[in-house]
Design a protein around this motif. Structure first.
Motif, PDB file in Angstrom:
ATOM      1  N   VAL A 157      50.953  41.374  46.653  1.00 61.33           N
ATOM      2  CA  VAL A 157      49.576  41.871  46.568  1.00 61.33           C
ATOM      3  C   VAL A 157      49.030  42.108  47.977  1.00 61.33           C
ATOM      4  N   THR A 158      47.931  42.824  48.017  1.00 62.21           N
ATOM      5  CA  THR A 158      47.254  43.042  49.290  1.00 62.21           C
ATOM      6  C   THR A 158      45.762  42.843  49.092  1.00 62.21           C
ATOM      7  N   PHE A 159      45.072  42.483  50.173  1.00 57.19           N
ATOM      8  CA  PHE A 159      43.616  42.344  50.127  1.00 57.19           C
ATOM      9  C   PHE A 159      42.975  43.695  50.430  1.00 57.19           C
ATOM     10  N   VAL A 160      41.997  44.060  49.633  1.00 61.68           N
ATOM     11  CA  VAL A 160      41.245  45.289  49.857  1.00 61.68           C
ATOM     12  C   VAL A 160      39.754  44.959  49.817  1.00 61.68           C
ATOM     13  N   ALA A 161      38.956  45.768  50.485  1.00 54.36           N
ATOM     14  CA  ALA A 161      37.512  45.521  50.532  1.00 54.36           C
ATOM     15  C   ALA A 161      36.930  45.576  49.123  1.00 54.36           C
ATOM     16  N   GLY A 162      36.056  44.629  48.827  1.00 54.39           N
ATOM     17  CA  GLY A 162      35.395  44.590  47.531  1.00 54.39           C
ATOM     18  C   GLY A 162      33.895  44.447  47.704  1.00 54.39           C
ATOM     19  N   ASP A 163      33.190  44.221  46.602  1.00 54.57           N
ATOM     20  CA  ASP A 163      31.747  43.981  46.699  1.00 54.57           C
ATOM     21  C   ASP A 163      31.311  43.034  45.592  1.00 54.57           C
ATOM     22  N   LYS A 164      30.068  42.616  45.674  1.00 58.43           N
ATOM     23  CA  LYS A 164      29.558  41.580  44.762  1.00 58.43           C
ATOM     24  C   LYS A 164      29.611  41.991  43.300  1.00 58.43           C
ATOM     25  N   SER A 165      29.639  43.301  43.045  1.00 56.95           N
ATOM     26  CA  SER A 165      29.664  43.745  41.645  1.00 56.95           C
ATOM     27  C   SER A 165      30.941  43.296  40.935  1.00 56.95           C
ATOM     28  N   GLU A 166      31.972  42.931  41.699  1.00 55.76           N
ATOM     29  CA  GLU A 166      33.230  42.477  41.094  1.00 55.76           C
ATOM     30  C   GLU A 166      33.154  41.013  40.638  1.00 55.76           C
ATOM     31  N   LEU A 167      32.099  40.325  41.053  1.00 58.06           N
ATOM     32  CA  LEU A 167      31.911  38.930  40.631  1.00 58.06           C
ATOM     33  C   LEU A 167      31.225  38.939  39.272  1.00 58.06           C
ATOM     34  N   LYS A 168      32.028  39.035  38.221  1.00 60.42           N
ATOM     35  CA  LYS A 168      31.488  39.170  36.867  1.00 60.42           C
ATOM     36  C   LYS A 168      32.357  38.380  35.897  1.00 60.42           C
ATOM     37  N   PRO A 169      31.805  38.069  34.723  1.00 63.66           N
ATOM     38  CA  PRO A 169      32.580  37.297  33.753  1.00 63.66           C
ATOM     39  C   PRO A 169      33.926  37.954  33.446  1.00 63.66           C
ATOM     40  N   GLY A 170      34.948  37.117  33.387  1.00 64.87           N
ATOM     41  CA  GLY A 170      36.293  37.597  33.103  1.00 64.87           C
ATOM     42  C   GLY A 170      37.141  37.827  34.338  1.00 64.87           C
ATOM     43  N   ALA A 171      36.501  37.907  35.510  1.00 64.59           N
ATOM     44  CA  ALA A 171      37.252  38.157  36.743  1.00 64.59           C
ATOM     45  C   ALA A 171      38.092  36.936  37.118  1.00 64.59           C
ATOM     46  N   LYS A 172      39.333  37.180  37.497  1.00 67.14           N
ATOM     47  CA  LYS A 172      40.230  36.125  37.969  1.00 67.14           C
ATOM     48  C   LYS A 172      40.050  35.998  39.477  1.00 67.14           C
ATOM     49  N   ILE A 173      39.812  34.783  39.945  1.00 69.21           N
ATOM     50  CA  ILE A 173      39.463  34.628  41.360  1.00 69.21           C
ATOM     51  C   ILE A 173      40.258  33.506  42.017  1.00 69.21           C
ATOM     52  N   ILE A 174      40.308  33.579  43.333  1.00 67.05           N
ATOM     53  CA  ILE A 174      40.718  32.432  44.136  1.00 67.05           C
ATOM     54  C   ILE A 174      39.753  32.328  45.308  1.00 67.05           C
ATOM     55  N   ILE A 175      39.275  31.117  45.533  1.00 67.87           N
ATOM     56  CA  ILE A 175      38.434  30.806  46.697  1.00 67.87           C
ATOM     57  C   ILE A 175      39.249  29.838  47.544  1.00 67.87           C
ATOM     58  N   PHE A 176      39.598  30.254  48.746  1.00 67.85           N
ATOM     59  CA  PHE A 176      40.480  29.422  49.562  1.00 67.85           C
ATOM     60  C   PHE A 176      39.778  28.186  50.107  1.00 67.85           C
ATOM     61  N   GLY A 177      38.483  28.298  50.392  1.00 65.82           N
ATOM     62  CA  GLY A 177      37.821  27.154  51.012  1.00 65.82           C
ATOM     63  C   GLY A 177      36.350  27.052  50.669  1.00 65.82           C
ATOM     64  N   ALA A 178      36.053  26.656  49.422  1.00 69.53           N
ATOM     65  CA  ALA A 178      34.650  26.396  49.068  1.00 69.53           C
ATOM     66  C   ALA A 178      34.195  25.132  49.789  1.00 69.53           C
TER      67      ALA A 178
END
Length: 202
Positions: A157-178
């Motif tokens: 995989v690669t990282f690409v620029a995103g925005d807050k609109s992608e933070l929505k129910p159903g999205a699969k996420i990883i937060i490396f350092g909360a």
């Protein structure tokens, strides 16, 4: 009475220890967003726990998009999630390619928590050669190097620029350092979101 160089060195070590002790603890979170209420994300973690994470006003959102093994070239800066092999090589479970502006991020080799005994190596690709068991990649970082075997079918995989609109129910996420705050709440200044059905594999 002048202080000795040894005293000065010990004093510096003590200060560094105090400074590191004051760094708030961080938590790595993998899961699925279940609800969004302003800056507050309700997340079901991969182990089934319900978590609440507040995003900062300037939260950085990155998409995690599928790509292909040939995109890993000499000079690429990559992260390799892997299992150590008896011969000292690392057998990749997943590989992520950093964009150029993140070169050097968390460089080095460390234990990881994707699986028991898994590792993470963030490093620059020195060479890549086709092998019998997959692609053989030599990566180098400031303190050493690792030989990595990437078996066929390994998620890349690669990282690409995103925005807050992608933070929505159903999205699969990883937060490396909360960041764990003094009151016990969790705060994140970066969230990585799977694109097009991708679950962040790292």
């Amino acid at each position: 009475m002048p202080k000795s160089p040894l005293f000065a060195a010990l004093f510096a070590v003590a200060l560094a220890t105090i400074a590191s002790a004051q760094q708030p603890p961080t938590v790595r979170i993998r899961g699925t967003i279940e609800a969004v209420d302003g800056p507050m994300l309700s997340i079901k973690s991969r182990d089934g726990a319900d978590m609440k994470v507040r995003t900062t006003d300037n939260v950085a959102v990155f998409g995690v998009a599928a790509t292909e093994l040939p995109e890993i070239k000499p000079g690429s800066y990559i992260g390799v999630t892997a299992m150590p092999e008896p011969d000292g090589t690392q057998k990749a479970i997943a590989v992520h390619i950093f964009p150029e502006n993140q070169r050097g991020a968390a460089e080095g080799f460390r234990p990881w928590d994707l699986r028991a005994n898994s590792t993470m190596t963030n490093a620059t690709v020195a060479e890549t050669v086709k092998g019998a068991d997959g692609q053989n990649i030599l990566v180098k970082y400031k303190d050493g190097e690792k030989k990595v075997v990437v078996p066929p079918g390994t998620p890349v995989v690669t990282f690409v620029a995103g925005d807050k609109s992608e933070l929505k129910p159903g999205a699969k996420i990883i937060i490396f350092g909360a960041m764990k705050k003094d009151d016990g709440t969790l705060e994140a200044n970066r969230v990585n979101v799977g694109r097009d059905g991708v679950t962040p594999p790292m």
